[in-house]
Structures are given as C-alpha cells and as structure tokens.
Design a protein around this motif. Structure first.
Motif, PDB file in Angstrom:
ATOM      1  N   SER A   1      -7.467   6.809 -26.543  1.00 53.24           N
ATOM      2  CA  SER A   1      -8.088   7.796 -27.443  1.00 53.24           C
ATOM      3  C   SER A   1      -9.605   7.729 -27.269  1.00 53.24           C
ATOM      4  CB  SER A   1      -7.714   7.517 -28.905  1.00 53.24           C
ATOM      5  OG  SER A   1      -6.396   7.892 -29.168  1.00 53.24           O
ATOM      6  N   PRO A   2     -10.121   8.309 -26.193  1.00 52.17           N
ATOM      7  CA  PRO A   2     -11.550   8.212 -25.927  1.00 52.17           C
ATOM      8  C   PRO A   2     -12.384   9.011 -26.919  1.00 52.17           C
ATOM      9  CG  PRO A   2     -10.517   9.706 -24.378  1.00 52.17           C
ATOM     10  CD  PRO A   2      -9.411   9.081 -25.158  1.00 52.17           C
ATOM     11  N   ASP A   3     -13.601   8.559 -27.131  1.00 52.51           N
ATOM     12  CA  ASP A   3     -14.528   9.281 -27.997  1.00 52.51           C
ATOM     13  C   ASP A   3     -14.947  10.582 -27.323  1.00 52.51           C
ATOM     14  OD1 ASP A   3     -14.827   7.148 -30.020  1.00 52.51           O
ATOM     15  OD2 ASP A   3     -15.725   6.042 -28.361  1.00 52.51           O
ATOM     16  N   ARG A   4     -14.969  11.634 -28.089  1.00 56.35           N
ATOM     17  CA  ARG A   4     -15.405  12.924 -27.567  1.00 56.35           C
ATOM     18  C   ARG A   4     -16.897  13.139 -27.794  1.00 56.35           C
ATOM     19  NH1 ARG A   4     -11.375  16.758 -26.342  1.00 56.35           N
ATOM     20  NH2 ARG A   4      -9.353  15.746 -26.254  1.00 56.35           N
ATOM     21  N   ILE A   5     -17.506  12.236 -28.546  1.00 54.92           N
ATOM     22  CA  ILE A   5     -18.944  12.263 -28.770  1.00 54.92           C
ATOM     23  C   ILE A   5     -19.350  10.841 -29.130  1.00 54.92           C
ATOM     24  CG2 ILE A   5     -18.867  12.779 -31.254  1.00 54.92           C
ATOM     25  CD1 ILE A   5     -21.209  14.724 -30.768  1.00 54.92           C
ATOM     26  N   SER A   6     -20.585  10.478 -28.885  1.00 49.41           N
ATOM     27  CA  SER A   6     -21.020   9.095 -29.073  1.00 49.41           C
ATOM     28  C   SER A   6     -20.962   8.675 -30.528  1.00 49.41           C
ATOM     29  CB  SER A   6     -22.447   8.920 -28.536  1.00 49.41           C
ATOM     30  OG  SER A   6     -23.347   9.774 -29.210  1.00 49.41           O
ATOM     31  N   GLY A   7     -20.944   7.375 -30.729  1.00 42.33           N
ATOM     32  CA  GLY A   7     -20.883   6.815 -32.069  1.00 42.33           C
ATOM     33  C   GLY A   7     -22.038   7.293 -32.940  1.00 42.33           C
ATOM     34  N   GLY A   8     -21.779   7.374 -34.239  1.00 40.43           N
ATOM     35  CA  GLY A   8     -22.780   7.859 -35.177  1.00 40.43           C
ATOM     36  C   GLY A   8     -22.578   9.306 -35.547  1.00 40.43           C
ATOM     37  N   HIS A   9     -22.040  10.092 -34.598  1.00 40.62           N
ATOM     38  CA  HIS A   9     -21.663  11.463 -34.895  1.00 40.62           C
ATOM     39  C   HIS A   9     -20.243  11.466 -35.448  1.00 40.62           C
ATOM     40  CE1 HIS A   9     -24.732  11.794 -31.703  1.00 40.62           C
ATOM     41  NE2 HIS A   9     -25.126  12.867 -32.375  1.00 40.62           N
ATOM     42  N   ALA A  10     -19.958  12.425 -36.301  1.00 36.64           N
ATOM     43  CA  ALA A  10     -18.633  12.477 -36.924  1.00 36.64           C
ATOM     44  C   ALA A  10     -17.630  13.161 -36.006  1.00 36.64           C
ATOM     45  CB  ALA A  10     -18.716  13.211 -38.252  1.00 36.64           C
ATOM     46  N   GLU A  11     -16.521  12.468 -35.721  1.00 36.03           N
ATOM     47  CA  GLU A  11     -15.369  13.097 -35.099  1.00 36.03           C
ATOM     48  C   GLU A  11     -14.308  13.274 -36.174  1.00 36.03           C
ATOM     49  OE1 GLU A  11     -15.094  11.973 -30.364  1.00 36.03           O
ATOM     50  OE2 GLU A  11     -13.657  11.132 -31.763  1.00 36.03           O
ATOM     51  N   GLY A  12     -13.446  14.260 -35.998  1.00 34.79           N
ATOM     52  CA  GLY A  12     -12.489  14.499 -37.059  1.00 34.79           C
ATOM     53  C   GLY A  12     -11.181  15.104 -36.617  1.00 34.79           C
ATOM     54  N   TYR A  13     -10.630  15.909 -37.506  1.00 34.30           N
ATOM     55  CA  TYR A  13      -9.288  16.463 -37.401  1.00 34.30           C
ATOM     56  C   TYR A  13      -9.030  17.167 -36.072  1.00 34.30           C
ATOM     57  CZ  TYR A  13      -5.650  19.937 -38.716  1.00 34.30           C
ATOM     58  OH  TYR A  13      -4.554  20.755 -38.768  1.00 34.30           O
ATOM     59  N   PHE A  14      -9.895  18.081 -35.682  1.00 36.34           N
ATOM     60  CA  PHE A  14      -9.647  18.843 -34.462  1.00 36.34           C
ATOM     61  C   PHE A  14      -9.705  17.958 -33.221  1.00 36.34           C
ATOM     62  CE2 PHE A  14     -11.076  22.498 -37.160  1.00 36.34           C
ATOM     63  CZ  PHE A  14      -9.878  23.203 -37.118  1.00 36.34           C
ATOM     64  N   GLU A  15     -10.593  16.969 -33.241  1.00 38.06           N
ATOM     65  CA  GLU A  15     -10.677  16.048 -32.105  1.00 38.06           C
ATOM     66  C   GLU A  15      -9.398  15.217 -31.991  1.00 38.06           C
ATOM     67  OE1 GLU A  15     -14.557  17.566 -32.904  1.00 38.06           O
ATOM     68  OE2 GLU A  15     -13.173  16.550 -34.267  1.00 38.06           O
ATOM     69  N   SER A  16      -8.871  14.791 -33.132  1.00 42.91           N
ATOM     70  CA  SER A  16      -7.627  14.028 -33.123  1.00 42.91           C
ATOM     71  C   SER A  16      -6.482  14.868 -32.564  1.00 42.91           C
ATOM     72  CB  SER A  16      -7.297  13.547 -34.546  1.00 42.91           C
ATOM     73  OG  SER A  16      -6.090  12.824 -34.566  1.00 42.91           O
ATOM     74  N   TRP A  17      -6.369  16.096 -33.045  1.00 44.22           N
ATOM     75  CA  TRP A  17      -5.334  16.991 -32.527  1.00 44.22           C
ATOM     76  C   TRP A  17      -5.510  17.230 -31.025  1.00 44.22           C
ATOM     77  CZ3 TRP A  17      -1.942  21.056 -34.799  1.00 44.22           C
ATOM     78  CH2 TRP A  17      -1.504  20.704 -36.073  1.00 44.22           C
ATOM     79  N   ALA A  18      -6.756  17.406 -30.588  1.00 41.85           N
ATOM     80  CA  ALA A  18      -7.009  17.640 -29.164  1.00 41.85           C
ATOM     81  C   ALA A  18      -6.588  16.429 -28.340  1.00 41.85           C
ATOM     82  CB  ALA A  18      -8.489  17.955 -28.935  1.00 41.85           C
ATOM     83  N   ASN A  19      -6.811  15.223 -28.862  1.00 39.06           N
ATOM     84  CA  ASN A  19      -6.371  14.021 -28.156  1.00 39.06           C
ATOM     85  C   ASN A  19      -4.859  13.998 -27.999  1.00 39.06           C
ATOM     86  OD1 ASN A  19      -8.949  13.026 -27.826  1.00 39.06           O
ATOM     87  ND2 ASN A  19      -8.857  11.649 -29.596  1.00 39.06           N
TER      88      ASN A  19
END
Length: 391
Positions: free
Chosen positions: A318-336
C-alpha cells in the motif's frame, strides 16, 4: 512513493452495473478504478431507466451504443465485440448481487462486487466455483483495507511487534440513521427493506467492513460467536440498526464487534484495536494516516504515514500516493484496492497462478466470510444470543 509507471498492454476494458447519477458509491468506483490508468470505463448499465442510463453515460464520456438498458444486454452485446469489456463492477442493491455476479462470471468477466456478495453461503460458494471454472477473479469492495497504515498494522502483527493477539475490539458505529430517515432517503430505504437488503442491515452494511479489517490484519479465524441485535427504529424490524457481537477465535483470542447506525452524534467511529501480549495497536478511519502503537510501560507512539520508520513490506503493498504530512484518505484507499484488483485480473489473464497468489486483495473468500458473519449473527440473535459455531 507510488509507482505510476505500472501499466498493461492496454487498460482493462471495464463496465459498470448500477452506480448511476447521484450514486456516491458509483462515483467512488469510477474514481478509484481509473485513477492509475489500469482500467478504462467503456460500457455501463447504470440505471433501471434506459433513458437515464443513456443520458448519464454520455455525460461521463461513453459512446451512446455502449450505454445499455440492462446488464444482460450489456454482457451479451459486449461479448460479441472485438474489444468488449473484460471486467465489471457491480454497485447495485444487495438483492441483485448474486444474479448479476453469476451472469458476469458465466460471461467470463472478472468482477468487483459490493458487499454482501450474496444473501446465502451456498450462493457465494457457487460463485467461487464458477469463477474458478472460468478463470475469473472476484474482488469484494472492502475499500478501507487499502489505507497504508492498515497494511502497516498487518505487518506489525505478522512480525510479532505486539506478541500473540489476545483481544480484538472492532466497531463501526455512526449516528446518521438515529431517526427514521428512510422516509425521505431512498438510498437508506432499500437498506432497511429485508427483500432488498437481506437478513441484516447494519451488520451487512458496515459491520462487515471492520470485520474484514480484523481478518486482514490479524489472520484470526472465528471459532464461535454470540450476537444480540436491536431495531431502535421499530419500523426497521426485523432488520437491526444496532448490534453487539462477541467472538472466540481459533487459538484462544477473543473479540467484540459493535455495529450501529444510531450512535447519535458520531461520524464514522470505525476503529479496530488489537491487543497483544506485549503491546496494542489501534487504527481509526477518521484519522487514517496515523496508527497508535502502545507498548506496555512505554509512552504511546503515534506512527505517521509516509515515514521512513515504517516497514518497507507494508509500503510495497500500500504505497503512499503523496509524501507524509499531507492527508491521504478514502479515495486513495479505494484506488489502492482497485490497483490490486487490476494486478489480480491481469495475472489471471496470463494464467500466472504464482503471481496471483501473492496479491493481497479482498477476494471471494473475504466475500464468503462476510456472508457467513451475517448468517451466524442472525442465527445467534434470533435465538436469544446463543453461542453458535462459525463454521
């Protein structure tokens, strides 16, 4: 960081059943599937009203001749095309999942289906058999399992960071249906209608999500359970809007699950806490970029997504789609999750059984387990919360 260079010979040609105009879930599927360029939406039977389906499909960029009045027409016509659909997502009410999924598998299409995948275990097992016969893959949309910190939690349990698991506390308890909102909300109305929703409401609708997280993170298998369920909005009887489940797992661990739509004032309150013999970890979907790690006798540590101290094996899945400190959320999880579906579909296409076995995604077995949870909870609750064997 996420590798956006992954691609196939061509994007997977993909269709949708349901999820038309105004559907939050339909938009979630389209957003997630197409984000990495591994799927291309080329056809749809989005609405029971053919003119609404056509209008919506054209407005999101499809050709008019690939907007179908029914899913049966779509499967039949697309099968005759040189470049017809190769996969389909099913975003329709629960009562239709089995028949649509079965038809898709018989048309040799890979499937992504909303949960619960069927009303009965026997139906789910039948789908598994058809999929195996036709070399098709079934994915079930447990979208919260795509968060990077959920994968980190799994890796920490597997590496023994918390010791042997003793207790798992699961909850998904929002408050948005604390009144009879189904009188004005069609999307809720079918969820509390047994003929459409199935034998449960809140257990099948959201309880299965956090239950899958337990399985995904810990690997624990339920031995037996006891369930009590309530319909605080009396018009919802026999479907529950609140449920408490106690579980015993193989190996001696125990667990609880609270699923509710009447937790007044709460947003999601989807949390999972895993207590080991040495430490505990806790994840909350309203703060998805953090994972609490609590070692007995030491200060609490809050692990942050995107940091170098996280396990690389977790990051790889489950790679990060943006660097730490920025918020990842629901859509990123679904995309993964959709990314993993795509990898699984492609592996099956090339008969790469070894690769398919290494891809972590909510598959038909996860779907079967969700159906079994609902069945066993109903059996227990309807018999005064008696303990029932899970398998």
């Amino acid at each position: 960081m996420f590798d956006e260079e992954c691609h196939f010979e061509h994007p997977i040609r993909w269709g949708m059943v349901g999820g038309g105009r105004g559907s939050q879930i339909g938009y979630s599927h389209r957003n997630a599937a197409q984000r990495d360029g591994l799927f291309e939406l080329v056809a749809g039977a989005f609405d029971r009203n053919p003119s609404d389906c056509l209008d919506f499909g054209i407005n999101i960029g499809l050709n008019a001749d690939r907007c179908y009045a029914t899913y049966k027409e779509m499967f039949a016509v697309e099968a005759k095309r040189k470049k017809g659909i190769e996969a389909v997502s099913i975003a329709t009410p629960n009562s239709t999942h089995y028949e649509i999924c079965k038809a898709a598998l018989e048309a040799r299409l890979h499937v992504v289906c909303e949960k619960p995948i069927t009303f009965a275990i026997e139906e789910a097992l039948e789908l598994k058999s058809i999929a195996k016969k036709n070399n098709c893959v079934i994915g079930v949309m447990y979208g919260y399992s795509g968060f990077p910190m959920v994968q980190q939690a799994r890796e920490m349990v597997q590496r023994g960071c918390i010791g042997n698991v003793r207790v798992v506390n699961m909850q998904f308890a929002h408050g948005f249906h604390n009144e009879e909102h189904e009188l004005t909300e069609p999307a809720l109305r079918w969820r509390v209608t047994p003929e459409v929703s199935g034998p449960t409401y809140i257990l099948g609708d959201i309880g299965t999500h956090v239950f899958y997280l337990c399985d995904f993170i810990t690997g624990l298998k339920v031995k037996r359970l006891s369930c009590m369920r309530q319909s605080f909005i009396k018009s919802r009887v026999p479907l529950e809007d609140n449920a408490h489940v106690m579980m015993e797992f193989n190996g001696g661990a125990v667990g609880t699950l609270w699923a509710s739509a009447v937790n007044a004032g709460a947003m999601h309150q989807q949390k999972i806490r895993i207590v080991g013999e040495k430490a505990s970890i806790e994840w909350w979907d309203e703060q998805p970029n953090q994972l609490r790690y609590e070692v007995q006798g030491e200060p609490v540590r809050v692990l942050e997504r995107g940091m170098g101290y996280l396990y690389q094996d977790a990051i790889d899945v489950s790679p990060d789609r943006i660097s730490g400190g920025h918020a990842e959320g629901y859509f990123e999880s679904w995309a993964n999750i959709y990314h993993r579906f795509a990898l699984a579909f492609d592996a099956a296409k090339h008969n790469d059984v070894a690769k398919l076995s290494t891809i972590l995604f909510p598959n038909i077995d996860a779907g079967i387990d969700g159906v079994r949870l609902c069945e066993k909870c109903v059996e227990s609750a309807d018999n005064n919360a008696v303990w029932v064997d899970y398998i």
